[in-house]
Scaffold this motif. Structure first.
Motif, PDB file in Angstrom:
ATOM      1  N   UNK A   1      41.719  29.852  18.871  1.00 46.93           N
ATOM      2  CA  UNK A   1      41.684  30.553  19.077  1.00 46.93           C
ATOM      3  C   UNK A   1      42.345  31.304  20.473  1.00 46.93           C
ATOM      4  N   UNK A   2      42.162  32.241  20.874  1.00 48.80           N
ATOM      5  CA  UNK A   2      42.952  32.833  22.096  1.00 48.80           C
ATOM      6  C   UNK A   2      42.392  34.059  22.167  1.00 48.80           C
ATOM      7  N   UNK A   3      42.600  34.629  22.887  1.00 50.03           N
ATOM      8  CA  UNK A   3      42.157  36.050  23.553  1.00 50.03           C
ATOM      9  C   UNK A   3      42.361  36.178  25.541  1.00 50.03           C
ATOM     10  N   UNK A   4      41.647  37.190  25.514  1.00 48.80           N
ATOM     11  CA  UNK A   4      42.697  38.373  27.015  1.00 48.80           C
ATOM     12  C   UNK A   4      41.355  38.550  27.292  1.00 48.80           C
ATOM     13  N   UNK A   5      41.475  38.538  29.043  1.00 51.71           N
ATOM     14  CA  UNK A   5      40.647  38.562  29.920  1.00 51.71           C
ATOM     15  C   UNK A   5      41.001  39.030  30.707  1.00 51.71           C
ATOM     16  N   UNK A   6      40.389  40.366  31.636  1.00 53.55           N
ATOM     17  CA  UNK A   6      41.057  40.554  32.935  1.00 53.55           C
ATOM     18  C   UNK A   6      39.958  39.867  34.174  1.00 53.55           C
ATOM     19  N   UNK A   7      40.497  39.371  34.753  1.00 55.20           N
ATOM     20  CA  UNK A   7      40.442  38.159  36.139  1.00 55.20           C
ATOM     21  C   UNK A   7      39.973  39.010  37.355  1.00 55.20           C
ATOM     22  N   UNK A   8      39.566  39.714  38.117  1.00 55.24           N
ATOM     23  CA  UNK A   8      39.740  39.963  39.148  1.00 55.24           C
ATOM     24  C   UNK A   8      40.169  39.374  40.488  1.00 55.24           C
ATOM     25  N   UNK A   9      40.114  37.698  40.235  1.00 57.59           N
ATOM     26  CA  UNK A   9      40.914  36.954  41.069  1.00 57.59           C
ATOM     27  C   UNK A   9      42.438  37.252  41.145  1.00 57.59           C
ATOM     28  N   UNK A  13      45.478  40.561  33.134  1.00 60.26           N
ATOM     29  CA  UNK A  13      44.863  40.273  31.762  1.00 60.26           C
ATOM     30  C   UNK A  13      44.788  38.760  32.435  1.00 60.26           C
ATOM     31  N   UNK A  14      44.123  37.816  31.680  1.00 57.69           N
ATOM     32  CA  UNK A  14      44.773  36.400  31.660  1.00 57.69           C
ATOM     33  C   UNK A  14      44.576  36.000  30.680  1.00 57.69           C
ATOM     34  N   UNK A  15      45.769  35.234  29.576  1.00 62.50           N
ATOM     35  CA  UNK A  15      45.967  35.072  28.232  1.00 62.50           C
ATOM     36  C   UNK A  15      44.764  33.663  28.514  1.00 62.50           C
ATOM     37  N   UNK A  16      43.301  33.596  27.368  1.00 59.16           N
ATOM     38  CA  UNK A  16      42.475  32.244  27.668  1.00 59.16           C
ATOM     39  C   UNK A  16      42.668  31.493  26.301  1.00 59.16           C
ATOM     40  N   UNK A  17      42.010  30.415  25.933  1.00 61.77           N
ATOM     41  CA  UNK A  17      42.308  30.252  24.977  1.00 61.77           C
ATOM     42  C   UNK A  17      40.133  28.954  25.026  1.00 61.77           C
ATOM     43  N   UNK A  18      39.989  28.663  23.509  1.00 58.11           N
ATOM     44  CA  UNK A  18      38.795  28.218  23.741  1.00 58.11           C
ATOM     45  C   UNK A  18      37.886  27.089  25.014  1.00 58.11           C
ATOM     46  N   UNK A  19      39.039  26.112  25.443  1.00 58.85           N
ATOM     47  CA  UNK A  19      38.958  25.683  26.443  1.00 58.85           C
ATOM     48  C   UNK A  19      38.175  26.540  27.389  1.00 58.85           C
ATOM     49  N   UNK A  20      38.166  27.959  27.907  1.00 63.71           N
ATOM     50  CA  UNK A  20      38.219  28.714  29.061  1.00 63.71           C
ATOM     51  C   UNK A  20      36.398  28.810  28.012  1.00 63.71           C
ATOM     52  N   UNK A  21      35.834  29.009  27.525  1.00 66.10           N
ATOM     53  CA  UNK A  21      35.085  29.109  26.529  1.00 66.10           C
ATOM     54  C   UNK A  21      33.754  28.717  27.449  1.00 66.10           C
ATOM     55  N   UNK A  36      35.689  30.935  31.736  1.00 68.56           N
ATOM     56  CA  UNK A  36      36.045  31.026  33.218  1.00 68.56           C
ATOM     57  C   UNK A  36      37.383  30.515  32.796  1.00 68.56           C
ATOM     58  N   UNK A  37      38.113  31.423  34.129  1.00 71.63           N
ATOM     59  CA  UNK A  37      39.332  31.699  34.186  1.00 71.63           C
ATOM     60  C   UNK A  37      39.777  30.358  35.353  1.00 71.63           C
ATOM     61  N   UNK A  38      40.992  29.542  34.492  1.00 78.55           N
ATOM     62  CA  UNK A  38      41.722  28.906  35.623  1.00 78.55           C
ATOM     63  C   UNK A  38      41.558  28.371  36.564  1.00 78.55           C
ATOM     64  N   UNK A  39      40.966  30.022  37.229  1.00 81.55           N
ATOM     65  CA  UNK A  39      41.088  30.165  38.966  1.00 81.55           C
ATOM     66  C   UNK A  39      39.483  29.620  39.529  1.00 81.55           C
ATOM     67  N   UNK A  40      38.263  29.963  37.672  1.00 79.26           N
ATOM     68  CA  UNK A  40      37.046  29.260  38.550  1.00 79.26           C
ATOM     69  C   UNK A  40      36.358  30.329  38.549  1.00 79.26           C
ATOM     70  N   UNK A  41      37.353  31.768  38.067  1.00 82.86           N
ATOM     71  CA  UNK A  41      36.391  33.605  38.052  1.00 82.86           C
ATOM     72  C   UNK A  41      35.602  33.570  36.498  1.00 82.86           C
TER      73      UNK A  41
END
Length: 63
Positions: A1-9, A13-21, A36-41
């Motif tokens: 699973x992959x999805x993208x979401x806007x990260x204000x930090x 838009x950042x590409x994310x995987x199931x590990x970000x859920x 949760x983005x890789x930056x923690x947001x």
């Protein structure tokens, strides 16, 4: 699973995987994915798109 979401930090838009859920809720308005983005947001993704609180404003210390 992959999805993208806007990260204000990242201010982009950042590409994310199931590990970000970090959670999933089935609400009356439809499914809501918590991420949760890789930056923690933290944010959510629902049928209306990505939502995240604004990134904190960092102040520069001048000497």
């Amino acid at each position: 699973m992959m999805f993208s979401a806007f990260c204000p930090t990242h201010d982009s838009t950042v590409l994310m995987t199931r590990r970000n859920v970090v959670g999933f809720d089935d609400t009356d308005d439809g499914p809501v994915l918590r991420w949760r983005c890789g930056c923690g947001h933290l944010g959510t993704l629902d049928r209306n798109g990505s939502h995240a609180p604004a990134a904190p404003v960092l102040q520069t210390i001048r000497s």
